[in-house]
Design an enzyme around this catalytic site. Structure first.
Site, PDB file in Angstrom:
ATOM      1  N   GLY B  14     -40.277  -0.605  11.367  1.00  0.00           N
ATOM      2  CA  GLY B  14     -39.257   0.426  11.430  1.00  0.00           C
ATOM      3  C   GLY B  14     -38.407   0.343  10.175  1.00  0.00           C
ATOM      4  N   ALA B  16     -35.709  -1.493   9.341  1.00  0.00           N
ATOM      5  CA  ALA B  16     -35.386  -2.829   8.824  1.00  0.00           C
ATOM      6  C   ALA B  16     -36.624  -3.487   8.221  1.00  0.00           C
ATOM      7  CB  ALA B  16     -34.797  -3.701   9.927  1.00  0.00           C
ATOM      8  N   PHE B 116     -17.888  11.195  12.408  1.00  0.00           N
ATOM      9  CA  PHE B 116     -18.650  10.488  13.426  1.00  0.00           C
ATOM     10  C   PHE B 116     -17.706   9.628  14.246  1.00  0.00           C
ATOM     11  CE2 PHE B 116     -22.930   9.474  14.819  1.00  0.00           C
ATOM     12  CZ  PHE B 116     -23.659  10.512  14.270  1.00  0.00           C
ATOM     13  N   ASP B 221     -39.991  -7.276  22.207  1.00  0.00           N
ATOM     14  CA  ASP B 221     -40.984  -8.337  22.014  1.00  0.00           C
ATOM     15  C   ASP B 221     -40.488  -9.453  21.086  1.00  0.00           C
ATOM     16  OD1 ASP B 221     -42.589  -6.432  23.392  1.00  0.00           O
ATOM     17  OD2 ASP B 221     -43.162  -5.534  21.490  1.00  0.00           O
ATOM     18  N   GLN B 240     -25.278  -0.870  24.548  1.00  0.00           N
ATOM     19  CA  GLN B 240     -24.584   0.407  24.360  1.00  0.00           C
ATOM     20  C   GLN B 240     -25.224   1.545  25.137  1.00  0.00           C
ATOM     21  OE1 GLN B 240     -24.415   2.754  20.355  1.00  0.00           O
ATOM     22  NE2 GLN B 240     -22.378   1.958  20.771  1.00  0.00           N
ATOM     23  N   HIS B 242     -25.216   5.487  25.088  1.00  0.00           N
ATOM     24  CA  HIS B 242     -24.814   6.617  24.243  1.00  0.00           C
ATOM     25  C   HIS B 242     -24.324   7.734  25.154  1.00  0.00           C
ATOM     26  CE1 HIS B 242     -24.950   9.927  21.437  1.00  0.00           C
ATOM     27  NE2 HIS B 242     -25.252   9.107  20.445  1.00  0.00           N
ATOM     28  N   LEU B 252     -31.805  11.658  23.455  1.00  0.00           N
ATOM     29  CA  LEU B 252     -30.577  11.596  22.671  1.00  0.00           C
ATOM     30  C   LEU B 252     -30.175  12.951  22.086  1.00  0.00           C
ATOM     31  CD1 LEU B 252     -28.504   9.658  21.274  1.00  0.00           C
ATOM     32  CD2 LEU B 252     -30.126   9.515  19.398  1.00  0.00           C
ATOM     33  N   GLU B 255     -24.298  12.269  18.272  1.00  0.00           N
ATOM     34  CA  GLU B 255     -22.845  12.298  18.165  1.00  0.00           C
ATOM     35  C   GLU B 255     -22.426  13.215  17.011  1.00  0.00           C
ATOM     36  OE1 GLU B 255     -21.609   8.247  18.374  1.00  0.00           O
ATOM     37  OE2 GLU B 255     -19.764   8.629  17.295  1.00  0.00           O
ATOM     38  N   ARG B 286     -18.325   5.125  21.196  1.00  0.00           N
ATOM     39  CA  ARG B 286     -19.256   5.463  22.282  1.00  0.00           C
ATOM     40  C   ARG B 286     -18.918   4.808  23.609  1.00  0.00           C
ATOM     41  NH1 ARG B 286     -24.779   5.217  18.639  1.00  0.00           N
ATOM     42  NH2 ARG B 286     -24.392   7.196  17.579  1.00  0.00           N
ATOM     43  N   HIS B 353     -29.003   2.896  25.070  1.00  0.00           N
ATOM     44  CA  HIS B 353     -29.297   3.286  23.691  1.00  0.00           C
ATOM     45  C   HIS B 353     -29.527   2.136  22.728  1.00  0.00           C
ATOM     46  CE1 HIS B 353     -29.316   5.983  20.312  1.00  0.00           C
ATOM     47  NE2 HIS B 353     -28.259   5.441  19.759  1.00  0.00           N
ATOM     48  N   ARG B 394     -21.220  -0.952  19.048  1.00  0.00           N
ATOM     49  CA  ARG B 394     -21.575  -0.466  17.720  1.00  0.00           C
ATOM     50  C   ARG B 394     -21.011   0.932  17.499  1.00  0.00           C
ATOM     51  NH1 ARG B 394     -25.369   2.907  15.917  1.00  0.00           N
ATOM     52  NH2 ARG B 394     -26.813   2.894  17.676  1.00  0.00           N
TER      53      ARG B 394
END
Lengths: 276, 583
Positions: B14, B16, B116, B221, B240, B242, B252, B255, B286, B353, B394
């Site tokens: 992904g 990261a 945001f 995992d 969290q 959302h 989703l 926001e 949130r 979320h 977060r």
């Protein structure tokens, strides 16, 4: 690619009462409660496990479904409660990751983006949904195909920003209008719905296919990029854009609403008139 | 068994993982292992934006961003890490732009920014335009741009390789990371990857809940593998929710919609956030918005036939704003709920979320084995990690930031470590754990169905461990999860084949989900206070005296039903003293 392992290969429809697996040998214990308002859908799936089977076959399952269910829900029902060997890819379940492209009632769709109610033709009388793997790529198992040829074509068009100048310290400036120029083709999720709906691709696997051209378009028309000519050269190849016969299957198939055929035409025009 | 040797192995592709790969791949021999294809990763589902104090459209600076992040996290944030993230955010955005990311632009052609939740001017005065965005598909564009750059740099991917174990070799000063073991989905073969550095970037575990924005594949995992090695997981009780998931579905809705001016209303049409957060209203963080929505429903002001959701009103934004800046969520509402946001408000309710907790790391993304010591050669970044920049809650956009800032740091650190060290021998019998695990799942020893256990797990977690929690509900959840773990010992996998055995895959994933759910609930039971995303009805206040500290959960013993031991780790403070959190 071996013909026998390709979803485009023909197979006999051998579904018959005797092979209907509903609650039969393949069933796995008690069934979950049927939600109120559910109707029974016959889900007819093209099965083929290249590990054990010599050729593909059709298999039907009776699945309770709400009209608002996604086709992916039906597939999960089969896998979780009727036949754990049914194999398909899926991840996000809302049309963003591009894992679950398949041929649903004869057209390419994401299973997570088609609702049952939209498939019930004849005022809800038709309750059979047919699901096959996307065509033109080798089938590994049931609805799961080999995506490698598809990604190979994607990688071949240099799908990344190329800029030979010095990098600015801040961001590159790009007008909103220049940004808008390639907005449509940035939506691509590489699901292969377009490429595997293309009749040219079915017969000529060496054709780059619509998705690769869409991703070339995304950079050719990006004002920050300096390698439009390199990509146009690649797409001027015998397996490039000129293979396109503008059948518009790709545009119809795109779950992201990208004007795929238009993008291909724009690339053709850039080649003809040597300007972007 | 197949054997591979690399300098660096990255697990997960992904945001990261690929951000790490771009750095590592240019420095050292790198392989990326993913159980999906890179572009299927759930980074692509992120919508609204990525915050950085570029100040392109109004005054801003990274110190304000740091403060917002710490306050947003209810002061459980490690302040040194938050400062690094806010400071490096600016280059992180500019790097992505240089890699080709097509951000929306201002009239002057600069990267555009929007408001945001929880991001404010001058320590809370008003909402600030800080989120850099590409329509409402910012995550999609980040994932695509990173993959495109991996293609450019020739990064080596092993797609549909499911990592099930990490190899640690005992050294003189404790364990050293020496490799990873993967199950190849296409063939059923086991592969051993010897490496000097391993980076975990495996994402979250939202599938412990029923109503979630998370993909089916987000089963924790990486966190589970690390936990099974006796290493700690940090702050797992902080999960969290959302605020704006499509009601009943959990899909989703960004926001960013509220950032563009959308308003939450209850059944009577009241803009209820004015009561809960008078200054920034719908753009409160949130946790606060999710709790406010849940309260509106609990107190009978919910909308719909069952009064079980609230409404996201976008109608005043106009078709053009919706079609150009929020096209995807507009389509989601139309496709899945048959509601057109242009003309009618959209039914929404909180959806599971994001995991604030995860594999504890220091600011160099090195994985901790206790409160002080690292495992040499083992790194983690993104949602599976806990640095901790998100603390107890977060802020929106900070996850896309986290993956870019700490993904980059992990890639650089892993490669530099690999260049400075030799390979260490892997342990004897490296495939033992994985072979035994798979053999057990495939053997005939019961009739429990994976789907039944997973659905019951998700039901109890939704009912008992979600937005509001009490001792009673958490004990119920713990009881249920432990009973499900017993039943998991008797599951049967119907597919016995080698090729693309996703039946087996789902069974393995469920094992991780059960373990992580138990850790979440155990941490939540022990934390007798309310902080950020962890809201205890029976302990409604934040308790800094007893709980201004990170939870560290360790596995005690072997097997799935082993006990969990909780320890604690101090929070790192720099310059921000805890205050009451008002918006």
């Amino acid at each position: 690619m071996t013909a026998s392992a390709t979803s485009a290969a023909s197979a006999q429809d051998n579904t018959s009462a005797g092979q209907d697996k509903t609650n039969a040998a393949g069933s796995r214990g008690s069934q979950p409660p049927v939600p109120e308002g559910a109707i029974t859908i016959t889900v007819k799936i093209r099965r083929f496990n290249t590990e054990f089977d010599d050729e593909p076959r059709w298999e039907s399952f009776q699945v309770p479904a709400l009209p608002t269910d996604r086709v992916l829900n039906l597939l999960h029902h089969v896998k979780w409660y009727l036949d754990g060997t049914l194999t398909f890819r899926r991840s996000c379940a809302h049309g963003i990751c591009g894992s679950d492209a398949m041929r649903i009632n004869g057209v390419n769709r994401l299973a997570c983006k088609v609702l049952v109610k939209d498939l019930l033709a004849g005022g809800g009388k038709a309750t059979t949904i047919t699901i096959e793997p996307i065509k033109g790529l080798p089938v590994h198992k049931d609805l799961l195909v080999d995506m490698e040829p598809f990604f190979e074509a994607f990688r071949a068009v240099k799908p990344y920003l190329i800029n030979y100048g010095q990098e600015p310290t801040r961001e590159r400036i790009q007008s909103a209008a220049d940004r808008e120029r390639f907005d449509d083709t940035t939506k691509c999720i590489l699901c292969a719905c377009c490429t595997t709906s293309c009749p040219v691709y079915w017969t000529e696997g060496s054709y780059f296919g619509p998705a690769a051209i869409v991703n070339a378009h995304r950079f050719i028309f990006d004002s920050r990029d300096e390698a439009a000519e390199e990509r146009l050269d690649i797409l001027n190849d015998v397996d490039g854009v000129w293979r396109c016969r503008t059948t518009f299957n790709c545009t119809d198939a795109c779950p992201r609403g990208i004007q795929v055929t238009k993008a291909i035409q724009e690339v053709k025009r850039a080649l003809l008139f040597k300007r972007v | 068994m197949q054997f591979h040797k690399y300098d660096v192995v990255i697990v997960g592709a992904g945001g990261a993982g690929m951000r790490a790969a771009i750095e590592s791949g240019q420095r050292a021999r790198t392989a990326v292992l993913t159980k999906l294809y890179p572009t299927r990763s759930h980074t692509g589902a992120a919508q609204g934006g990525m915050c950085a104090a570029l100040a392109n459209v109004e005054e801003d600076n990274w110190e304000w961003h740091t403060f917002d992040t710490i306050k947003g996290g209810d002061y459980l944030v490690d302040q040194d890490a938050a400062e690094i993230m806010a400071k490096e955010a600016i280059d992180a955005v500019l790097d992505l732009e240089k890699m080709g990311l097509p951000f929306n632009r201002t009239p002057e052609g600069k990267i555009d920014q929007r408001r945001f939740g929880g991001h404010t001017r001058n320590h809370g005065e008003a909402a600030v335009r800080r989120a850099c965005y590409a329509a409402d598909r910012t995550g999609h564009m980040i994932l695509q741009t990173l993959y495109q750059n991996c293609v450019k740099h020739g990064i080596e991917f092993f797609n549909e390789f499911y990592v099930l174990d990490v190899l640690l070799t005992e050294g003189e000063d404790g364990p050293v990371c020496t490799g990873a073991v993967a199950y190849e989905l296409a063939t059923g073969e086991i592969h051993v990857f010897q490496a000097k550095s391993i980076v975990f970037a495996t994402g979250g575990f939202g599938k412990v809940f029923k109503t979630t924005s998370n993909a089916h594949t987000l089963t924790g995992d990486g966190m589970g593998i690390v936990f099974r090695k006796g290493l700690p997981l940090e702050d797992m009780e902080f999960y969290q929710f959302h605020p704006t998931g499509l009601a009943g579905l959990g899909i989703l809705l960004t926001e960013g919609a509220r950032g563009e001016g959308a308003i939450l209303r209850n059944a009577s049409g009241e803009r209820f956030m004015e009561r809960y957060a008078p200054t920034i209203k719908d753009l409160a963080p949130r946790d606060i918005v999710a709790r406010s929505m849940a309260l509106e429903v609990l107190e009978g002001r919910g909308a719909g036939p069952n009064k079980d959701y609230v409404l996201l009103d976008c109608t005043h934004l106009g078709a053009e704003v919706l079609e150009t800046k929020l096209p995807d969520i507009t389509e989601f509402a139309r496709t899945y709920l048959a509601v057109d946001p242009v003309t009618e408000p959209v039914p929404v309710y909180p959806t599971a979320h994001y995991a604030m907790g995860g594999i504890p790391t220091n600011i160099h993304a090195e994985v901790l084995r206790d409160n002080e010591n690292v495992i040499p050669g083992l790194y983690a970044a993104g949602e599976c990690a806990c640095v901790s920049v998100h603390g107890a809650n977060r802020l929106g956009t900070n996850s896309l930031l986290d993956i870019n800032v700490f993904g980059r740091r992990a890639g650089i650190a892993a490669a530099e470590y690999a260049l400075a060290h030799d390979h260490v021998d892997i342990p004897e019998n490296p495939t033992k754990v994985v072979e035994e695990q798979l053999a057990l799942l495939l053997s005939e020893h019961g009739h429990e169905r994976v789907a039944d256990i997973r659905i019951e797990l998700q039901a109890t977690m939704d009912a008992n461990a979600s937005v509001y929690r009490t001792e009673e509900t958490l004990k119920q959840a713990l009881h249920d999860v432990q009973a499900l773990k017993e039943r998991y010992a008797h599951i049967s996998v119907q597919d016995k084949g080698k090729r693309f055995n996703t039946d087996l895959l789902e069974a393995a994933e469920l094992g991780f989900l059960l373990e992580l759910a138990e850790i979440l609930v155990t941490g939540a039971l022990a934390r007798k206070e309310s902080r950020g995303g962890h809201a205890r009805e029976d302990y409604p206040n934040r308790d800094d005296t007893n709980f201004m500290r990170h939870s560290m959960a360790y596995k005690q013993g072997e097997g799935l039903t082993a006990d969990i031991r909780l320890d604690y780790k101090p929070v790192t403070f720099t310059r921000y003293q805890p205050m009451e959190r008002k918006y």
